[in-house]
Design a protein around this motif. Sequence first.
Motif: not given
Length: 447
Positions: A238-239, A405-413, A436-439, A444-445
């Motif tokens: 789920t991210g 993908g965690a780096t992108e999620i971190d950026t979002l956070m 939603k975006d983390a999932a 994507k990855h």
Amino acid sequence: MKRRFSMTMILAMACILTLAGCSGGNSAEPSGTTQPAQETGSSGTQEAGGNLRVIWWGNQDRHNLTSEVLDLYSKANPGVTFTPEYQGFDGYYQKLTLLAASNNMPDIFQFYVGASDANQFVDKGLVEPLDAYIEKGLIDVSEIGESTLSGGIGSDGKMYGIPLGVNARVMIVDPAAYEKAGLTVPENGYANWEALYEDLKKLKEITGAYGADDLFNIAFTLPYYARQFDQTVNAEDTGIGFDEKLYTDFFTYRQEWAKEGLIPKMDASMSVKNPEESFLVKGQSAVMVGYTNQYPGIVKAAARPLKMILMPGPNSEKAMDVRPGLHFSIAANSANKETAAKFISYFINDVEANKVLNANRGMPISSTVRAALMEQFEPEMKDVADYMETVAEHSSPLDLPAPAGATEIDTLMVDLEQQIMYDQISIQDAYEKLQKDAAAIVAKHKQ
């Protein structure tokens, strides 16, 4: 502490997919460490040598101490020279990304295996697995516990980094401020966040500014806070591994405490570039959070007695962990891998080198080195050693490495964190977008 890539850096990282690897990078710039002498390694034999580019982040003390150890090694090993590169923490991973994208990675780089920033380098094959060098004895880990070494293992089970020390989260308090406020420092940490809140109101009156520095930076505190309630920041499918209630409670604390002036607002917090510039150091707060390796520098900068206590409860034993402070890793396409491996072994095992380093990157991981250094430790470092013993008895295993993908999620956070704190979005809407975006990022990855 982890930092996030900007979207520009993420795009730059994506370009690395087209690269075959990274260069060993024998720089033409001299480092001043060019004097040959006799090797002091365990084998007692000379190695072929070569120039090693080494990059790290830190403050000026770390730069000076590390450079001194590079000089010691170069003098003791014929033909081994160094080209050091160093900077503050801000922008470090962005710089490493650009070096990788330009096929110019250093031979040895300071790293943090398992962090989302670091995972992309491992996933792209830019980091050399170290298992073979350990098996050959080029990196001696005989004095290092398995649990400590496990922090350098990636999600594929291979070793990508050698820990340079061990750290733990810590709450640092000003005993004099507590005394003036008529308060008692809780020796075993606060039972809960509410108890800390009540004390901060009184401490704010003493400092005339804040009760504490920012206690709720998501990079530092959210992982701890999530572990208090059997949740995690990252999740494979789920991210994110925390629910809306936890996210809401966390940011409600932060918003309300900032509005009451118990902690700085976001803009003031972002003005603090390193722990030595904290409001606690300036006498404008009485509490801050950080990592144990930062404590001696904070005390030195504050020029007054401070004290370490465990992070607040509830369930602090479940939430606390002992973690590698940092790692040294080797570039996958370095031209000097064995030379780099031998230097890393020296860096973690040599007593004289570690007397110079003086646990700057965390408590030494070698039992022999720790024993040898106890005699020279200043009182603050002895306090750190004692505190680490306490944490070892009141902690739980580390979380699993962050997924792709965690780096992108971190950026979002981080982006949502700032929107929340600047009242540009509600906590509930932020969580909905994050979920939603983390999932979507995870999906994507996996494609």
